[in-house]
Structures are given as structure tokens and as C-alpha cells.
Scaffold this motif. Structure first.
Motif, PDB file in Angstrom:
ATOM      1  N   SER A  50     -56.404 -28.065  -2.183  1.00  0.00           N
ATOM      2  CA  SER A  50     -57.157 -27.257  -1.229  1.00  0.00           C
ATOM      3  C   SER A  50     -56.246 -26.716  -0.136  1.00  0.00           C
ATOM      4  O   SER A  50     -55.158 -27.246   0.114  1.00  0.00           O
ATOM      5  N   ALA A  51     -56.719 -25.677   0.532  1.00  0.00           N
ATOM      6  CA  ALA A  51     -55.963 -25.092   1.637  1.00  0.00           C
ATOM      7  C   ALA A  51     -55.788 -26.107   2.763  1.00  0.00           C
ATOM      8  O   ALA A  51     -54.732 -26.169   3.408  1.00  0.00           O
ATOM      9  N   ALA A  52     -56.808 -26.912   3.011  1.00  0.00           N
ATOM     10  CA  ALA A  52     -56.724 -27.916   4.069  1.00  0.00           C
ATOM     11  C   ALA A  52     -55.659 -28.962   3.754  1.00  0.00           C
ATOM     12  O   ALA A  52     -54.893 -29.377   4.633  1.00  0.00           O
ATOM     13  N   GLU A  53     -55.604 -29.404   2.494  1.00  0.00           N
ATOM     14  CA  GLU A  53     -54.579 -30.371   2.095  1.00  0.00           C
ATOM     15  C   GLU A  53     -53.185 -29.778   2.236  1.00  0.00           C
ATOM     16  O   GLU A  53     -52.249 -30.451   2.669  1.00  0.00           O
ATOM     17  N   ARG A  54     -53.051 -28.518   1.875  1.00  0.00           N
ATOM     18  CA  ARG A  54     -51.758 -27.842   1.965  1.00  0.00           C
ATOM     19  C   ARG A  54     -51.311 -27.741   3.434  1.00  0.00           C
ATOM     20  O   ARG A  54     -50.165 -28.030   3.775  1.00  0.00           O
ATOM     21  N   ALA A  55     -52.234 -27.353   4.304  1.00  0.00           N
ATOM     22  CA  ALA A  55     -51.901 -27.223   5.720  1.00  0.00           C
ATOM     23  C   ALA A  55     -51.508 -28.568   6.318  1.00  0.00           C
ATOM     24  O   ALA A  55     -50.563 -28.662   7.115  1.00  0.00           O
ATOM     25  N   ALA A  56     -52.222 -29.618   5.928  1.00  0.00           N
ATOM     26  CA  ALA A  56     -51.905 -30.956   6.437  1.00  0.00           C
ATOM     27  C   ALA A  56     -50.514 -31.395   5.994  1.00  0.00           C
ATOM     28  O   ALA A  56     -49.750 -31.985   6.780  1.00  0.00           O
ATOM     29  N   ALA A  57     -50.171 -31.119   4.745  1.00  0.00           N
ATOM     30  CA  ALA A  57     -48.842 -31.471   4.238  1.00  0.00           C
ATOM     31  C   ALA A  57     -47.758 -30.683   4.976  1.00  0.00           C
ATOM     32  O   ALA A  57     -46.687 -31.223   5.282  1.00  0.00           O
ATOM     33  N   MET A  58     -48.031 -29.434   5.276  1.00  0.00           N
ATOM     34  CA  MET A  58     -47.059 -28.617   6.004  1.00  0.00           C
ATOM     35  C   MET A  58     -46.848 -29.133   7.422  1.00  0.00           C
ATOM     36  O   MET A  58     -45.733 -29.089   7.954  1.00  0.00           O
ATOM     37  N   ARG A  59     -47.900 -29.633   8.041  1.00  0.00           N
ATOM     38  CA  ARG A  59     -47.757 -30.164   9.402  1.00  0.00           C
ATOM     39  C   ARG A  59     -46.867 -31.396   9.435  1.00  0.00           C
ATOM     40  O   ARG A  59     -46.308 -31.735  10.477  1.00  0.00           O
ATOM     41  N   ARG A  60     -46.733 -32.070   8.308  1.00  0.00           N
ATOM     42  CA  ARG A  60     -45.887 -33.266   8.264  1.00  0.00           C
ATOM     43  C   ARG A  60     -44.415 -32.930   8.160  1.00  0.00           C
ATOM     44  O   ARG A  60     -43.565 -33.820   8.319  1.00  0.00           O
ATOM     45  N   VAL A  61     -44.070 -31.668   7.900  1.00  0.00           N
ATOM     46  CA  VAL A  61     -42.656 -31.283   7.790  1.00  0.00           C
ATOM     47  C   VAL A  61     -42.266 -30.181   8.764  1.00  0.00           C
ATOM     48  O   VAL A  61     -41.074 -29.867   8.894  1.00  0.00           O
ATOM     49  N   ASN A  62     -43.232 -29.602   9.455  1.00  0.00           N
ATOM     50  CA  ASN A  62     -42.958 -28.544  10.427  1.00  0.00           C
ATOM     51  C   ASN A  62     -43.321 -29.048  11.817  1.00  0.00           C
ATOM     52  O   ASN A  62     -44.489 -29.079  12.189  1.00  0.00           O
ATOM     53  N   PRO A  63     -42.342 -29.453  12.617  1.00  0.00           N
ATOM     54  CA  PRO A  63     -42.648 -30.033  13.925  1.00  0.00           C
ATOM     55  C   PRO A  63     -43.198 -28.999  14.898  1.00  0.00           C
ATOM     56  O   PRO A  63     -42.910 -27.799  14.787  1.00  0.00           O
ATOM     57  N   ILE A  64     -43.951 -29.494  15.848  1.00  0.00           N
ATOM     58  CA  ILE A  64     -44.387 -28.646  16.949  1.00  0.00           C
ATOM     59  C   ILE A  64     -43.552 -28.919  18.201  1.00  0.00           C
ATOM     60  O   ILE A  64     -43.354 -28.038  19.033  1.00  0.00           O
ATOM     61  N   PHE A  65     -43.017 -30.151  18.298  1.00  0.00           N
ATOM     62  CA  PHE A  65     -42.209 -30.523  19.458  1.00  0.00           C
ATOM     63  C   PHE A  65     -40.752 -30.726  19.054  1.00  0.00           C
ATOM     64  O   PHE A  65     -40.460 -31.524  18.155  1.00  0.00           O
ATOM     65  N   ILE A  66     -39.858 -30.023  19.708  1.00  0.00           N
ATOM     66  CA  ILE A  66     -38.423 -30.251  19.607  1.00  0.00           C
ATOM     67  C   ILE A  66     -37.874 -30.302  21.031  1.00  0.00           C
ATOM     68  O   ILE A  66     -38.512 -29.799  21.959  1.00  0.00           O
ATOM     69  N   PRO A  67     -36.707 -30.890  21.237  1.00  0.00           N
ATOM     70  CA  PRO A  67     -36.113 -30.881  22.575  1.00  0.00           C
ATOM     71  C   PRO A  67     -35.458 -29.520  22.858  1.00  0.00           C
ATOM     72  O   PRO A  67     -34.259 -29.332  22.653  1.00  0.00           O
TER      73      PRO A  67
END
Length: 498
Positions: free
Chosen positions: A423-440
Motif C-alpha cells: 500500500s501507499a501508506a506502507e511505502r511512505a512509512a518505509a521511506m520515513r525510516r530512511v529519509n531523516p527530517i532532522f540533521i545537524p
């Protein structure tokens, strides 16, 4: 120097190597040490009591004023190519390896003080560290750990109560660094340059025992050691690239045998994507620019292969066969790096089955990002929402100077996603696990340093550590840490701090 009674259960394997591998030297005491931070999670992992480390007695150890019971401090000897120029003796000029502790995972970890005073390898330096680079390395190394990248880690930071002289007087600091290893390509170069074959053999056997025990019983363990280091370095550089990270000073003495990121000097995370980006103030020709990092790593590994050549020759039966073995090992680097890089990019784009054209699709996005000054981290993070629904495209296209350029790419990407299962939701969740939102981000790190040095305010340091400790989680209350620098906030250059 006083020895205190708190036992760290050090195992001290490196000190047992021959005397020419190191210099036995104690840290130099400082005037008025004050604790800035103890990494409680890492301390517990190493079997240490964070509360004990935070006491006056613990701070004295972390500052180098006292030697913990069981510690046998030393400075490691090594050589290295610095921006392509070979220096036959470098070594720990401002660091002391206190010993090794066994972590909860059963592996040994070096505990090293950085900025702890002069050693026989200081080359007329003061052996000290300014507070700014200490805070930078603490933040960057812990952020990298949280991002899942192999790295040295921060156990503690201490202010010394003294000033160090750089371009101006600066407050001093001592950083406690933890690493699987402080062995470098330059360590092997040191013994190769001395034509010390037995020293080279001892070092290689030690590296195998500590970091590659699985190859010890192979028919050609030194070739297997070279293969192992090449593989780890290829995967490490691919991870750097997938996060927009630029090390900045990839000299052979900063290239770890264990495959960890080591020595956070003029490093930085990119904001606007530029494959030729350089931040380091001393990298005038872009030797270690973002896109050059795979080439630099291969060059460093070639130097390792050269250093190991006497042992490879012995294994293979002739110098010609030894050279051929080294060449065969090095030829694999490009394949391993490209495979790791492509797999990383495909995961970042939500492509979990490999299909023809995937690499070209990813490269097309990077090219369009570069042409449109798109923020590296935010582009990939917002693609997570776009993967859940095409309506999310609107937030991504705002990052592009020419939004229509993104639209062209997005059309091809959505068609490719339609060929994925799940599903699109599963795909988005998996992407969030490899694409950070916070970096220094560079301007945030600089703000931390300025607050600490100018106002003794360490709240920004704690806040940035907190934000980057969970880099993949949406935390709306911390949205300010996701915003790229305004033009007047941009940090164009970063510095070694030595």
C-alpha cells in the motif's frame, strides 16, 4: 598525577603491542575542568555508571587530571597522506587512548581523550582542543549514530577552564571519544614506510583479531583483511552520500580500518544539493568534495593495498602475484559502492523491487535537485508524503527554483511506484525510516558553538542533540530544526579546529 579508584575494567590490548606502535604518555592536567555532557546511554552500554562519571572524581578522569584505575594511557603512532602528500610520522598529537572497554554486544571499544595535551607526536602543537570543535564532534558523531551510520561516538565533553590559542584565544575543551578502533590506513602506512615487515604483520594480525576475526583461519587472511576493509569503506561512503554528508578531510590518517566515520573536523551536511560542494576551508581544490568522496576512498584504499603488499606477496608467492591480488581487491570497490549507493537511493525513493531504469530515475532527480538548489534532506523527506498521495507533490515542488522541473520527474516516479506492491501508506512509512527530517544543519551547529563560547549557554547544544537523536521521527514542536539557513545564516566554510 593521581590515580583514582573507580575501575573502568579496561582490557588494554593495544598497549601489549611492541613499544614502537605507540608512546606511553599520560594526559596533561587542566586548570578547572567542568562537565558539559555525559552520554548516559553510551556509558551504560560500556558498563559505566553515568552518575559516577558526573561526579567531581569522574570529571577529573574525563578531563585527564586523574588516571582511572586500570588505565594505561598511550598515543598511537601512524603516518598518512594529507591532501595527497605523504607524512611518514603523524600519530596522536593531542589524544590519549585510555584503554578499551567491552560493550554490551561483547565487542571491545577504545576510550580516548581528545585535546588532552601534547604527546611525542604533537609536532610543536599544544595538544589541546578548542571548545567549538569538541561540541561539533559531539553533535555530529551522535547524529551519525542516530542516522545508522558506523561512527565513532561521544562519551563526554568537558570544558577545561583554560584558553587555547588559535586565530584568537578560545575556551578549551576535552572530548571523550569511543571507537571500535583507532587503527587507520595511515597506521599501516607507518610500518610500510619504515620497511618494518614484522611490525606490519603484527599490526595486520591485531586488526584481524580485533575487527575481522572471521578471516583469521582463511588460507590468505591478509587478502581477506584487505577485502573486508574495502567492503566496509564502500558501504560507509555510500551511506554518507545518501545523507548529503561531506567528511571534508578524507586523508589516509582519517580512514578507519573498522569502517567507521572518524575525525569530525570540517565536515558538514549539505542543504541545497550541489555534487561539487566543498565546505572545508583547507580543501581549496575540492579534493574531498561531495562527489569526489568515492574516488578519495578508493585512493586511500589503494594506499592500504600498497602498505600490505609485503604480506600479500608472501601469501601469493611472488610480488607480481601480490600486486595482482591487490588490484583484484581494489577493482571490487566500485561495484560494491555503486550497489550500496543504488540500493540506498532506491529505498529513499520507495522502490523496494529492483527494476530497469531505477538508477537513472534516481540520478535524474539528483540532477534536477542540483539545477534547482533543492534542499537535499527536505526533498527526500517530503517525497515520503508524495509517495502516500500525489497530493504531497505540492510540498516537494516548492523546494525547486523551477517547480515544473520537479513535476516532470514526479510524473515518471509515480508511474514507477505504480509497479510496486504494497500500500501507499506502507511505502511512505518505509521511506520515513530512511529519509531523516532532522540533521545537524551547519548554521544550527554554529549557533550552538557561539552560544557556548560567548555566553556559556549550553541549552542550544542540548536542544540540537535532542532533535538529532531521533532523526526519522516527526516532531512538530521541533520544526525549527528542519528549516534551511537563511542567506545571512549560511555557513560557507568549516574548519579542522586543530
Amino acid at each position: 598525577m593521581e590515580t583514582q579508584q573507580t575501575t573502568f575494567d579496561f582490557e588494554n590490548t593495544y598497549v601489549k603491542l611492541p613499544a614502537r606502535f605507540h608512546a606511553r604518555v599520560n594526559p596533561t592536567p587542566v586548570a578547572a575542568p567542568r562537565l558539559i555532557k555525559v552520554n548516559e546511554e553510551l556509558a551504560r552500554f560500556l558498563g559505566l555508571d553515568p552518575a559516577a562519571l558526573s561526579t567531581e572524581e569522574g570529571v577529573q578522569v574525563l578531563a585527564g587530571n586523574r588516571i582511572a584505575a586500570g588505565s594505561e594511557p598511550l598515543a598511537l603512532a601512524y603516518a598518512g597522506h594529507q591532501f595527497g602528500h605523504f607524512v611518514p610520522q603523524l600519530g596522536d598529537g593531542r589524544a590519549n587512548l585510555l584503554g578499551e572497554l567491552r560493550g554490551e554486544d561483547g565487542h571491545l571499544y577504545d576510550v580516548q581523550l581528545k585535546g588532552s595535551g601534547p604527546t611525542p607526536f604533537s609536532r610543536r602543537g599544544d595538544g589541546r582542543a578548542a571548545l567549538g570543535p569538541v561540541l561539533r564532534e559531539y553533535i555530529l558523531s551522535e547524529a551519525m549514530h542516530a542516522l545508522g551510520v558506523p561512527t565513532t561516538r561521544a562519551l563526554a565533553a568537558v570544558e577545561t577552564g583554560e584558553r587555547v590559542v588559535r586565530e584568537r584565544y578560545l575556551p578549551g575543551g576535552v572530548f571523550t571519544r569511543v571507537a571500535a578502533s583507532h587503527l587507520r590506513v595511515g597506521t599501516f602506512q607507518y610500518f610500510a614506510a619504515l620497511e618494518d615487515k614484522e611490525g606490519l604483520r603484527t599490526l595486520a594480525n591485531y586488526a584481524i583479531a580485533q575487527h575481522y576475526p572471521e578471516v583469521a583461519k582463511e588460507a590468505k587472511p591478509y587478502r581477506a583483511l584487505l577485502d573486508g576493509v574495502i567492503g566496509r569503506q564502500a558501504r560507509l561512503i555510500a551511506q554518507w552520500m545518501s545523507l548529503g554528508f561531506i567528511h571534508g578531510v578524507m586523508n589516509t590518517d582519517n580512514s578507519s580500518i573498522s569502517g567507521e566515520t572518524i575525525d569530525y573536523g570540517p565536515c558538514a551536511f549539505m542543504e541545497a544539493f550541489d555534487p561539487n560542494q566543498v565546505f572545508s576551508s583547507i580543501d581549496a581544490r575540492g579534493r574531498y568534495a561531495y562527489n569526489n568522496q568515492p574516488h578519495a576512498a578508493h585512493w586511500n584504499l589503494t594506499r592500504l593495498a600498497e602498505a600490505l603488499l609485503p604480506l600479500l606477496t608472501e601469501e601469493e608467492g611472488s610480488e607480481e602475484a601480490g600486486v595482482l591480488a591487490a588490484q583484484e581487491a581494489l577493482a571490487v570497490f566500485a561495484t560494491e559502492f555503486e550497489a550500496a549507493r543504488d540500493a540506498g537511493l532506491q529505498s529513499k525513493l520507495g522502490l523496494f523491487t529492483e527494476q530497469e531504469g531505477d538508477a537513472a530515475l534516481a540520478q535524474d532527480l539528483l540532477d534536477r535537485m542540483a539545477a534547482n538548489n533543492a534542499d537535499f534532506t527536505l526533498t527526500f523527506r517530503r517525497l515520503c508524503e508524495a509517495a502516500a498521495s500525489p497530493a504531497g507533490d505540492s510540498e516537494v515542488r516548492l523546494l525547486f527554483a523551477d517547480p515544473a522541473s520537479f513535476d516532470v520527474w514526479a510524473s515518471a516516479w509515480h508511474k514507477r511506484l505504480d509497479r510496486e506492491s504494497g500500500s501507499a501508506a506502507e511505502r511512505a512509512a518505509a521511506m520515513r525510516r530512511v529519509n531523516p527530517i532532522f540533521i545537524p544543519r551547519n548554521h544550527l551547529v554554529e549557533a550552538v558553538i557561539q552560544a557556548a563560547m560567548e555566553r556559556q549557554d549550553f541549552r542550544p547544544f542540548e536542544e540540537l542533540l535532542d532533535a538529532t537523536s531521533r532523526p526519522y521521527e516527526d516532531r512538530p514542536e521541533l520544526v525549527r530544526f528542519t528549516v534551511p539557513a537563511r542567506p545571512e545564516e549560511q555557513v560557507q566554510q568549516t574548519f579542522c579546529g586543530t
